[in-house]
Design a protein around this motif. Structure first.
Motif, mmCIF file in Angstrom:
data_model
loop_
_atom_site.group_PDB
_atom_site.id
_atom_site.type_symbol
_atom_site.label_atom_id
_atom_site.label_comp_id
_atom_site.label_asym_id
_atom_site.label_seq_id
_atom_site.Cartn_x
_atom_site.Cartn_y
_atom_site.Cartn_z
ATOM 1 N N PRO A 79 0.827 -1.215 0.000
ATOM 2 C CA PRO A 79 0.000 0.000 0.000
ATOM 3 C C PRO A 79 0.860 1.263 0.000
ATOM 4 N N LEU A 80 0.437 2.228 -0.752
ATOM 5 C CA LEU A 80 1.083 3.537 -0.761
ATOM 6 C C LEU A 80 0.172 4.476 0.022
ATOM 7 N N TYR A 81 0.581 4.826 1.236
ATOM 8 C CA TYR A 81 -0.267 5.627 2.109
ATOM 9 C C TYR A 81 -0.350 7.083 1.662
ATOM 10 N N GLU A 82 0.797 7.617 1.251
ATOM 11 C CA GLU A 82 0.863 9.047 0.960
ATOM 12 C C GLU A 82 2.116 9.331 0.146
ATOM 13 N N VAL A 83 2.067 10.392 -0.646
ATOM 14 C CA VAL A 83 3.234 10.886 -1.371
ATOM 15 C C VAL A 83 3.484 12.305 -0.907
ATOM 16 N N LEU A 84 4.657 12.526 -0.336
ATOM 17 C CA LEU A 84 5.009 13.843 0.193
ATOM 18 C C LEU A 84 5.892 14.583 -0.804
ATOM 19 N N ASP A 85 5.540 15.836 -1.076
ATOM 20 C CA ASP A 85 6.370 16.692 -1.922
ATOM 21 C C ASP A 85 7.429 17.345 -1.047
ATOM 22 N N VAL A 86 8.690 17.037 -1.307
ATOM 23 C CA VAL A 86 9.772 17.623 -0.516
ATOM 24 C C VAL A 86 9.844 19.119 -0.833
ATOM 25 N N PRO A 87 9.755 19.981 0.168
ATOM 26 C CA PRO A 87 9.605 21.420 -0.094
ATOM 27 C C PRO A 87 10.791 22.083 -0.768
ATOM 28 N N ASP A 88 12.004 21.562 -0.583
ATOM 29 C CA ASP A 88 13.176 22.246 -1.129
ATOM 30 C C ASP A 88 13.793 21.509 -2.317
#
Length: 373
Positions: free
Chosen positions: A124-133
């Motif tokens: 399962p892929l719970y979430e994809v986070l966009d790295v801010p920098d």
């Protein structure tokens, strides 16, 4: 979780740095992003706190016996705890410019209606986070999994259930027009929660999370678990009209694919998946273990040198089902014997297995430990 495309760090190099109380250079990224991850709902271990001081510093403790002594085995992976419910998760760095399909395929299998299909054995892929920098860096949030054969399976029935699930999972992917293209051993993992209800330390999986002692675990027969495919970095999804797509050979973790050694010509990735899975069973079960010889004829078809002679995954599942029907409960409850097993321990293990099996029969535990959903 193992990732085929990333080099394993030198543990010796990491150790020398840890002795001095320093982080490995690759770990600094995680430390610097700890406040952001905390805001997003994921807490890291003490080692990655901005004000971390090694717990052995100024004491007589041996650094190797401390919870915060080691960093991750691979620089792009780190364990974390989801603050909303305390679940242990894995954070994986990926660059979509290098692996453009991983997020799409992971999201596809983690979305309804596929997500709830009992045959879905994709992580399962719970979430994809966009790295801010960094616009080309993402963090995938997934459950923390464990190698599928750690601890070792104990009975033929446990191995048969593993085969059933991995065949079912590949059939599900192929029916949804996805070729994994790297479904070898390290990319098949296990949900550890049924076996380890209190979990374990992510880097010392035989110990409790706080290093206070051995992590208690159960057998697969008593606490059935699920097996999951990971790492869709080189996977591909096709349209329903593409019955036999052709792709340039791309080397995964298993370097023995016959068609790749013969030519660089494009080939159908679906028969290659069949080879990967058959060779995994050959290497992890048929060669080192006695007790699962019944599956050898099927495996030999799966690893045929000529891809056109290999069965489809539908044929694999059908033939496997017939093999299982011919296996009685006594056979399924019999012990798997590892060829390199220490002879001095064999008698002890046989006696332990006898009493354990007797208990399982009396307690009505199934010889084929299929997890309930």
């Amino acid at each position: 979780m193992s990732i085929h495309s990333q080099p394993v760090k030198s543990r010796a190099a990491a150790s020398s740095l840890s002795e001095r109380g320093a982080l490995d250079p690759d770990e600094i990224w995680w430390r610097d992003h700890q406040p952001w991850l905390q805001e997003r709902g994921y807490s890291l271990r003490p080692r990655y706190m901005p004000d971390w001081i090694p717990s052995w510093k100024g004491t007589k403790k041996l650094w190797v016996g401390c919870e915060d002594a080691f960093g991750p085995v691979r620089f792009n992976l780190l364990d974390a705890t989801r603050t909303s419910d305390g679940a242990m998760v894995l954070l994986k760095q990926i660059r979509p410019s290098q692996h453009p399909n991983e997020i799409d395929i992971g999201t596809y299998f983690s979305s309804e209606p596929l997500k709830s299909d009992v045959r879905n054995h994709c992580v399962p892929l719970y979430e994809v986070l966009d790295v801010p920098d960094d616009q080309d860096l993402k963090l995938l949030v997934m459950p923390l999994l464990r190698d599928f054969d750690d601890p070792h399976m104990e009975t033929v029935g446990e191995a048969v259930e593993f085969f059933r699930q991995v065949f079912e999972g590949l059939q599900f992917m192929h029916e949804n027009h996805v070729a994994h293209r790297d479904c070898m051993g390290p990319n098949i993992m296990m949900d550890p929660k049924p076996l380890y209800p209190d979990m374990y330390h992510p880097l010392s999986s035989h110990l409790k999370r706080d290093y206070s002692g051995p992590a208690k675990h159960y057998t697969r027969t008593k606490r059935p678990t699920r097996y999951l495919y990971i790492d869709f970095g080189i996977s591909r999804k096709y349209s329903a009209e593409e019955n036999s797509p052709l792709e340039d050979p791309i080397w995964g973790g298993d370097k023995t694919v016959p068609e790749f050694h013969r030519s660089n010509d494009p080939c159908d990735p679906f028969p290659t998946d069949i080879y990967y899975l058959g060779n995994m069973i050959r290497e992890y079960f048929l060669k080192p273990i006695r007790g699962v010889e019944f599956i050898e004829p099927l495996v030999m078809e799966m690893v045929h040198d000529d891809p056109s002679e290999r069965p489809t995954i539908q044929q694999v599942v059908a033939r496997f089902d017939e093999l299982v029907k011919s296996s009685n409960s006594r056979k399924l409850r019999s012990r798997l014997v590892y060829i390199k097993e220490d002879p001095a321990l064999r008698l002890f293990r046989n006696i332990r297995h006898f009493f354990r099996s007797t208990y399982y029969v009396l307690a009505r535990y199934s010889a084929l430990p299929t997890p309930s959903l």
